[in-house]
Design a protein around this motif. Sequence first.
Motif, PDB file in Angstrom:
ATOM      1  N   LEU A 168      35.739 -31.342-111.111  1.00 47.56           N
ATOM      2  CA  LEU A 168      36.181 -32.722-110.982  1.00 47.56           C
ATOM      3  C   LEU A 168      37.157 -33.097-112.097  1.00 47.56           C
ATOM      4  N   GLN A 210      36.987 -35.455-103.515  1.00 47.11           N
ATOM      5  CA  GLN A 210      36.377 -34.152-103.224  1.00 47.11           C
ATOM      6  C   GLN A 210      36.474 -33.745-101.757  1.00 47.11           C
ATOM      7  N   HIS A 240      38.332 -30.531-100.876  1.00 46.88           N
ATOM      8  CA  HIS A 240      37.624 -29.248-100.963  1.00 46.88           C
ATOM      9  C   HIS A 240      36.729 -29.030 -99.740  1.00 46.88           C
ATOM     10  N   LYS A 259      34.241 -23.575-103.406  1.00 47.98           N
ATOM     11  CA  LYS A 259      34.484 -24.870-104.035  1.00 47.98           C
ATOM     12  C   LYS A 259      33.966 -26.005-103.157  1.00 47.98           C
ATOM     13  N   ALA A 283      31.967 -29.315-104.338  1.00 47.45           N
ATOM     14  CA  ALA A 283      32.412 -30.642-103.914  1.00 47.45           C
ATOM     15  C   ALA A 283      31.271 -31.409-103.254  1.00 47.45           C
ATOM     16  N   ILE A 335      28.993 -32.764-105.889  1.00 45.81           N
ATOM     17  CA  ILE A 335      29.556 -33.955-106.527  1.00 45.81           C
ATOM     18  C   ILE A 335      29.416 -35.176-105.619  1.00 45.81           C
TER      19      ILE A 335
END
Length: 594
Positions: free
Chosen positions: A48, A153, A156, A370, A374, A377
């Motif tokens: 991030l 995000q 991703h 990834k 993501a 997050i």
Amino acid sequence: MQLKSISKYIPVLDWGRRYDRTAFGNDMVAAIIVTIMLIPQSLAYALLAGLPPEAGLYASIAPIILYAIFGTSSTLAVGPVAVVSLMTAAAIGNVAAVGTIGYAVAALTLAALSGTILLMMGVFKLGFLANFLSHPVIAGFITASGILIAASQLKHILGVDAGGHNLWEIVSALFVKMPETNMTTVLIGIPTTVFLFWVRRGLKPALIKLGLGSRMADVITKAGPVMAVFATTLVVWYFHLVDAGVKVVGDVPQSLPPLTMPDFSVGLMADLLVPAVLISLIGFVESISVAQTLAAKRRQRINPNQELIGLGAANIGAAFTGGYPVTGGFARSVVNFDAGAQTPAAGAFTAVGLAIAAVALTPLVYFLPKATLAATIIVAVLSLVDFSILKTSWRYSKSDFVAVLATVLLTLGFGVEVGVTSGVVLSIGLFLYKTSRPHIAEVGLVPDTQHFRNINRHQVITDPHVLTIRIDESLYFANARYLEDYLLDRVIGEDTLKHVILMCSAINEIDLSAVESLEAINHRLDEMGITLHLSEVKGPVMDRLKCGSFLDELTGKVFMSQYEAITDLGTDPPMSKSKVVDAKPDPGKTAKAS
């Protein structure tokens, strides 16, 4: 005695002397749980911030150990957090390109600046400065940041290259890149996101229904992100999905945090100074809020100024060990608390666990998609989104609502730097606005008592020859003229008025500008043939008044109590010609004091 004095600044010398086997066992269990949680989270937050994934691990090792030495919270878990990671990306993205050496060095410099600012604030006991950040405004900023982070995000999850510093830019870039969506990545990202949401809400109840104990169910639930990391990494490796365009973490250095050196060039530090101040303030507010909340549950005490020193040391440690700005995280601290951490040693044990992971486990994350980070997050930051603050602030105060809404819209529309700056300005502006227009009440005597209350709220006895005004705020340069204007407007046309009493029971401080306004009021009333008196003046305020000539020039007296003043100045028999004012609402002041 000397050790006790030193332990105020190095708390480990205090709690370390009382450390025992029971505390060790509880801290070790908590450390294992938090370490499991932090491994994927640290990698994700580095992503991030626009940094290599190992930067997240490095920022979670030395800083935790330094906080354990200098911090005062037994459960606060320090490391990368979502909002600070986003602010870091916004700050250093203006001075260097993502993926370059200059970008990583700028992150180190930002951490060093933030640490120095926090350390200086702690040394000079400036923790009170964080009080100027209104909590509703901060809540609005965090809510908007959560939306921005989640939106950032999505690229991703979709497997596309799209950027942007605000919500409009992010959504527009995603829309343009939508035709390039990698469906293989989507088939990893969306199910992982759904799974992590279910883990957060539904896994623990499901495990308890299956007969697992609450403690074990909790540990497995906290390991949910690790399960997602393991499963998706295995799938990408086994099916060679890198060839299908799935983006992975790739090579991560297999080592302990390296010794690094920030760039202390004047130009770079000047560019990063304002973001460093904002990151320091936001990080401290978030950290101290979490620490105090958790400490209160155990009837423990947090020292805000020492917390500044602990967080400052943690950030300086991050700057010299390959990290970036850190603070106390809400989610990991709550997990640390619930897992039974007894002392800051739990954080040190967590750092050891992360160090082992940095040395032994990093080769295993080469094929980690990834999209999984993501998803981690997105699930974490959406818990920060709380639109109820808008409803609450609207119901409580329209000015608070306007400040919160403005912060949310500015953050979403112009990015985190504008958003957090506007939040700080609005917080200070809101404070100045409220205190510049203090609540002023005309009061009368409650029948058969010696108490005085607002004539618009209570049935009270008043005297047509005596006006009593109560000021419910300390007097200073921003509100002194307001009192002067209010009082002079009130007495105009009152031909029978002989005395004005300022009831000072709520005035805790007074500055020179306010004293000058009192002198002006005294002079103007004297010209009208009205005598000015004071009642219930507090000691510190009286000390200020004695410094000048105001008391010598005062046309009236200073009374110990308001009842004494009315008894002394009243010109009518107690109940004969006095009027009783019916209680009625005071428009615009329904939430004010009585």
